[in-house]
Write a protein that holds these residues in place. Sequence first.
Motif, mmCIF file in Angstrom:
data_model
loop_
_atom_site.group_PDB
_atom_site.id
_atom_site.type_symbol
_atom_site.label_atom_id
_atom_site.label_comp_id
_atom_site.label_asym_id
_atom_site.label_seq_id
_atom_site.Cartn_x
_atom_site.Cartn_y
_atom_site.Cartn_z
ATOM 1 N N LEU A 84 0.889 -1.189 0.000
ATOM 2 C CA LEU A 84 0.000 0.000 0.000
ATOM 3 C C LEU A 84 0.918 1.228 0.000
ATOM 4 O O LEU A 84 1.947 1.199 0.655
ATOM 5 C CB LEU A 84 -0.862 0.045 1.273
ATOM 6 N N PRO A 85 0.582 2.286 -0.701
ATOM 7 C CA PRO A 85 1.468 3.457 -0.700
ATOM 8 C C PRO A 85 1.622 4.004 0.713
ATOM 9 O O PRO A 85 0.727 3.855 1.554
ATOM 10 C CB PRO A 85 0.734 4.456 -1.584
ATOM 11 N N LEU A 87 1.562 7.211 2.467
ATOM 12 C CA LEU A 87 1.074 8.535 2.075
ATOM 13 C C LEU A 87 1.694 9.636 2.928
ATOM 14 O O LEU A 87 2.272 9.371 3.984
ATOM 15 C CB LEU A 87 -0.456 8.569 2.208
ATOM 16 N N GLU A 180 7.839 5.536 12.992
ATOM 17 C CA GLU A 180 8.958 6.482 12.840
ATOM 18 C C GLU A 180 10.157 5.954 13.608
ATOM 19 O O GLU A 180 10.023 5.565 14.787
ATOM 20 C CB GLU A 180 8.539 7.852 13.399
ATOM 21 N N SER A 233 0.806 3.631 12.582
ATOM 22 C CA SER A 233 -0.274 3.312 11.648
ATOM 23 C C SER A 233 -0.167 1.870 11.186
ATOM 24 O O SER A 233 0.924 1.307 11.159
ATOM 25 C CB SER A 233 -0.162 4.257 10.438
ATOM 26 N N LYS A 297 -5.927 12.556 13.587
ATOM 27 C CA LYS A 297 -6.562 11.601 12.680
ATOM 28 C C LYS A 297 -7.987 11.341 13.132
ATOM 29 O O LYS A 297 -8.229 11.159 14.342
ATOM 30 C CB LYS A 297 -5.814 10.261 12.693
ATOM 31 N N TRP A 316 -8.585 12.503 5.761
ATOM 32 C CA TRP A 316 -8.990 12.314 7.164
ATOM 33 C C TRP A 316 -7.845 12.526 8.144
ATOM 34 O O TRP A 316 -7.966 12.224 9.338
ATOM 35 C CB TRP A 316 -9.565 10.899 7.345
ATOM 36 N N ALA A 317 -6.724 13.043 7.671
ATOM 37 C CA ALA A 317 -5.623 13.282 8.616
ATOM 38 C C ALA A 317 -4.935 14.579 8.247
ATOM 39 O O ALA A 317 -4.931 14.969 7.058
ATOM 40 C CB ALA A 317 -4.621 12.123 8.557
HETATM 41 C C1 LIG Z 1 -1.889 8.793 8.213
HETATM 42 C C2 LIG Z 1 -0.522 8.550 7.592
HETATM 43 C C3 LIG Z 1 -0.509 9.114 6.165
HETATM 44 C C4 LIG Z 1 -0.235 7.020 7.539
HETATM 45 N N1 LIG Z 1 -1.177 6.294 6.727
HETATM 46 C C5 LIG Z 1 -0.851 5.824 5.462
HETATM 47 O O1 LIG Z 1 0.267 5.989 4.988
HETATM 48 C C6 LIG Z 1 -1.898 5.086 4.692
HETATM 49 C C7 LIG Z 1 -1.551 4.545 3.489
HETATM 50 C C8 LIG Z 1 -2.519 3.883 2.725
HETATM 51 C C9 LIG Z 1 -3.805 3.787 3.194
HETATM 52 O O2 LIG Z 1 -4.812 3.142 2.459
HETATM 53 C C10 LIG Z 1 -4.759 3.168 1.068
HETATM 54 C C11 LIG Z 1 -5.071 1.979 0.424
HETATM 55 C C12 LIG Z 1 -5.019 1.945 -0.978
HETATM 56 C C13 LIG Z 1 -4.665 3.089 -1.721
HETATM 57 C C14 LIG Z 1 -4.365 4.287 -1.033
HETATM 58 C C15 LIG Z 1 -4.423 4.322 0.366
HETATM 59 C C16 LIG Z 1 -4.150 4.310 4.420
HETATM 60 C C17 LIG Z 1 -3.191 4.972 5.185
HETATM 61 C C18 LIG Z 1 0.594 9.138 8.434
HETATM 62 C C19 LIG Z 1 1.746 9.626 7.836
HETATM 63 C C20 LIG Z 1 2.787 10.124 8.643
HETATM 64 C C21 LIG Z 1 2.628 10.116 10.044
HETATM 65 C C22 LIG Z 1 3.616 10.596 10.962
HETATM 66 N N2 LIG Z 1 4.797 11.098 10.538
HETATM 67 N N3 LIG Z 1 3.381 10.545 12.281
HETATM 68 C C23 LIG Z 1 2.213 10.047 12.748
HETATM 69 N N4 LIG Z 1 2.017 10.011 14.081
HETATM 70 N N5 LIG Z 1 1.246 9.579 11.937
HETATM 71 C C24 LIG Z 1 1.427 9.602 10.592
HETATM 72 N N6 LIG Z 1 0.434 9.123 9.790
#
Ligand SMILES: CC(C)(CNC(=O)c1ccc(Oc2ccccc2)cc1)c1ccc2c(N)nc(N)nc2n1
Length: 338
Positions: A84-85, A87, A180, A233, A297, A316-317
Amino acid sequence: AKSTSAIPAETSARAQTLRAEIQEHNYRYYALDEPRIPDAAYDRLMRELQDLEAEYPELVTPDSPTQRVGQTPLSAFATVTHELPMLSLDNAFGEDDLIAFDRRVRDRLQDDATIEYACEPKLDGIAVSLLYRDGLLVRGATRGDGTQGEDITQNVRTIDSIPLKLRGSGYPRVLEVRGEIYMPKAGFEALNEKAREKGDKLFVNPRNAAAGSLRQLDARITATRPLEMCAYSVGYVEDGEVPAKHSETLEAFRDWGLKINREMRVVQGADACIEYYQQLGERRAQLDYDIDGIVFKVNRRDLQDELGFVARAPRWAIAYKFPAQEEMTQLLDVEFQV
Ligand SMILES: CC(C)(CNC(=O)c1ccc(Oc2ccccc2)cc1)c1ccc2c(N)nc(N)nc2n1
């Protein structure tokens, strides 16, 4: 027929007990943040296991705590394609942006009910993806461009707060944990003190020091660096359920032996998010590690799915950053390879 294995049954049992005991001490120390047993007692357990494995190499298992440091440097890092990417996050630059974010969420859900948010410090480190199959750590990878990253499995295995085997049961057969990797401030100061004494180049900040430590092709160097990991996550999952709320997923991570950030809170509505941001902002200098903001989030996973993503970031974040600290550090933010 092959002769029965030359290992006495009680020796094999003792090795298994030692592995479980050491894993439990790591769980208490890293996942529960509880005081650990005296180092001397912990080291005795490790030495007993090392001696048993030296005498009977067949006793060695991939999740044995003695198997953390690879002895053969890599010639290069392999490329990993994330299932999954990974993001990135949209940014808020002020309270109004946070209010507007909450407003957009509720408009999009066509429901004016107060939203429950999970609040987490945004650690200033390196994003990592950890893949566990049947509870065993099989791969560690950097975020890279979000779709492809570098395989740093050998290096992440040297980090004691990353379990080589998930604790307990109930985890999915395939579980990707994202988090992290960072260097606590005290570890960073000690590392630079050593570098000064040896006349080596100094690291500019803990984030650069963590990045440089993870980019070592020889895991024995990474093993000497004071790195920690906080999970934030879930990523790819196969054959298993994840809880309905993000905060419950992080609590499940803790039960499985992973470290999550103790500052994580669940709050109701945007105003409570702003209060959380302010109180943590006041304590920022006292934290044991660098943070560059807070991540808020939507806690319910069904609402996350309904909100989806815009381009490369979830709707959503959002990350709400603090003012940059020590302006110079930002200017000098160059990568030293040490
Ligand atoms: C929320 C998210 C972006 C992680 N989530 C994802 O990467 C992610 C990836 C695909 C997802 O579902 C998909 C499925 C198919 C296609 C695209 C998305 C859902 C979440 C993120 C990124 C950086 C963070 C950080 N530095 N610190 C904290 N505390 N939280 C963080 N959270």
